[in-house]
Design a protein around this motif. Structure first.
Motif, short mmCIF file in Angstrom:
data_model
loop_
_atom_site.label_atom_id
_atom_site.label_comp_id
_atom_site.label_asym_id
_atom_site.label_seq_id
_atom_site.Cartn_x
_atom_site.Cartn_y
_atom_site.Cartn_z
N SER A 1 0.81 -1.22 0.00
CA SER A 1 0.00 0.00 0.00
C SER A 1 0.84 1.28 0.00
O SER A 1 0.30 2.37 -0.12
CB SER A 1 -0.94 0.00 1.21
OG SER A 1 -0.19 0.17 2.40
N GLN A 2 2.16 1.13 0.13
CA GLN A 2 3.04 2.30 0.16
C GLN A 2 3.36 2.79 -1.25
O GLN A 2 3.60 1.97 -2.14
CB GLN A 2 4.35 1.95 0.89
CG GLN A 2 4.17 1.48 2.31
CD GLN A 2 3.50 2.52 3.18
OE1 GLN A 2 3.84 3.70 3.15
NE2 GLN A 2 2.50 2.08 3.95
N PRO A 3 3.35 4.10 -1.48
CA PRO A 3 3.63 4.63 -2.81
C PRO A 3 5.05 4.33 -3.30
O PRO A 3 5.28 4.18 -4.50
CB PRO A 3 3.42 6.14 -2.67
CG PRO A 3 3.22 6.42 -1.23
CD PRO A 3 3.02 5.13 -0.52
N GLU A 4 6.01 4.18 -2.38
CA GLU A 4 7.39 3.87 -2.78
C GLU A 4 7.47 2.51 -3.45
O GLU A 4 8.29 2.29 -4.35
CB GLU A 4 8.33 3.87 -1.57
CG GLU A 4 8.44 5.19 -0.85
CD GLU A 4 7.36 5.37 0.21
OE1 GLU A 4 6.73 4.38 0.62
OE2 GLU A 4 7.13 6.52 0.61
N THR A 5 6.62 1.58 -3.02
CA THR A 5 6.64 0.24 -3.60
C THR A 5 6.12 0.26 -5.03
O THR A 5 6.66 -0.41 -5.90
CB THR A 5 5.78 -0.72 -2.74
OG1 THR A 5 6.24 -0.67 -1.40
CG2 THR A 5 5.88 -2.14 -3.24
N ALA A 6 5.08 1.03 -5.28
CA ALA A 6 4.52 1.12 -6.62
C ALA A 6 5.53 1.73 -7.60
O ALA A 6 5.55 1.37 -8.78
CB ALA A 6 3.24 1.94 -6.60
N ALA A 7 6.37 2.64 -7.11
CA ALA A 7 7.36 3.28 -7.97
C ALA A 7 8.55 2.37 -8.27
O ALA A 7 9.23 2.55 -9.28
CB ALA A 7 7.85 4.56 -7.31
N ASN A 8 8.81 1.39 -7.41
CA ASN A 8 9.94 0.48 -7.58
C ASN A 8 9.44 -0.80 -8.25
O ASN A 8 8.72 -1.60 -7.64
CB ASN A 8 10.56 0.19 -6.22
CG ASN A 8 11.83 -0.62 -6.31
OD1 ASN A 8 12.04 -1.36 -7.25
ND2 ASN A 8 12.68 -0.46 -5.30
N GLU A 9 9.82 -1.00 -9.50
CA GLU A 9 9.30 -2.14 -10.28
C GLU A 9 9.71 -3.49 -9.68
O GLU A 9 8.90 -4.41 -9.60
CB GLU A 9 9.79 -2.04 -11.73
CG GLU A 9 9.15 -3.07 -12.63
CD GLU A 9 9.59 -2.90 -14.07
OE1 GLU A 9 9.73 -3.95 -14.74
OE2 GLU A 9 9.78 -1.76 -14.53
N LYS A 10 10.97 -3.60 -9.24
CA LYS A 10 11.43 -4.86 -8.64
C LYS A 10 10.65 -5.16 -7.36
O LYS A 10 10.23 -6.29 -7.12
CB LYS A 10 12.92 -4.81 -8.35
CG LYS A 10 13.79 -4.91 -9.57
CD LYS A 10 15.26 -4.92 -9.16
CE LYS A 10 16.15 -5.00 -10.38
NZ LYS A 10 17.57 -5.00 -10.02
#
Length: 137
Positions: A71-80
Motif C-alpha cells: 500500500s506504500q507509494p514507494e513500492t509502486a514506484a519500484n518495479e522490482k
C-alpha cells in the motif's frame, strides 16, 4: 486308575489354568501396546497443532507486512519491489490452509521466507520475523 493317569489329568487342569493366564497376559500386552500407540497418536496430534499454529502465525506476519508494504507509494514506484510484492501475495494466497500430503508445506514456506528477505533487503526494511516458542491463546 494308575498314578500315571492322575498325573495326566493334573497336567491337563494345569494347562487349562495356565492357558487362561497366558491369554490374559497376551491380551494385557496387546492392550498396553494399543494404549501406547494411542498416546503416541495424541502426542503427534498435539505436535501437529503446535507446528501448524507456528506456521500460521508466521504466514500471518508475512501477509500483514507485505500487504502494508504493497500500500506504500514507494513500492509502486519500484518495479522490482512491486514484482516481489505481487509474487509474495500470490504465494501467500495459495499457501494451503489445510494439511495436504501432496503439497510440500515446508518447501513453500521456505520460498516465501526467501522472497520476503529479498523484498526487505531491496527496500532496506528491518522487518524480520522472530520465532517464539511461547504460544498463548
Amino acid at each position: 486308575m494308575t498314578s500315571e493317569d492322575n498325573g495326566d489329568i493334573n497336567d491337563v487342569f494345569e494347562d487349562i489354568f495356565l492357558t487362561e493366564e497366558r491369554i490374559i497376559q497376551e491380551h494385557f500386552h496387546h492392550g498396553l501396546a494399543d494404549g501406547r500407540q494411542e498416546r503416541s497418536v495424541q502426542e503427534a496430534e498435539d505436535y501437529g497443532h503446535k507446528k501448524g499454529s507456528e506456521i500460521g502465525r508466521e504466514i500471518g506476519f508475512y501477509h500483514t507486512i507485505v500487504t502494508e508494504i504493497a500500500s506504500q507509494p514507494e513500492t509502486a514506484a519500484n518495479e522490482k519491489a512491486h514484482t516481489l510484492v505481487q509474487e509474495l501475495l500470490a504465494a501467500l494466497g495459495k499457501y494451503p490452509r489445510e494439511n495436504d500430503p501432496a503439497v510440500d508445506l515446508l518447501h513453500d514456506l521456505q520460498r516465501i521466507r526467501n522472497t520476503y528477505r529479498r523484498l526487505c533487503a531491496l527496500l532496506k526494511l528491518p522487518y524480520k520475523y522472530t520465532q517464539t516458542n511461547a504460544l498463548s491463546f
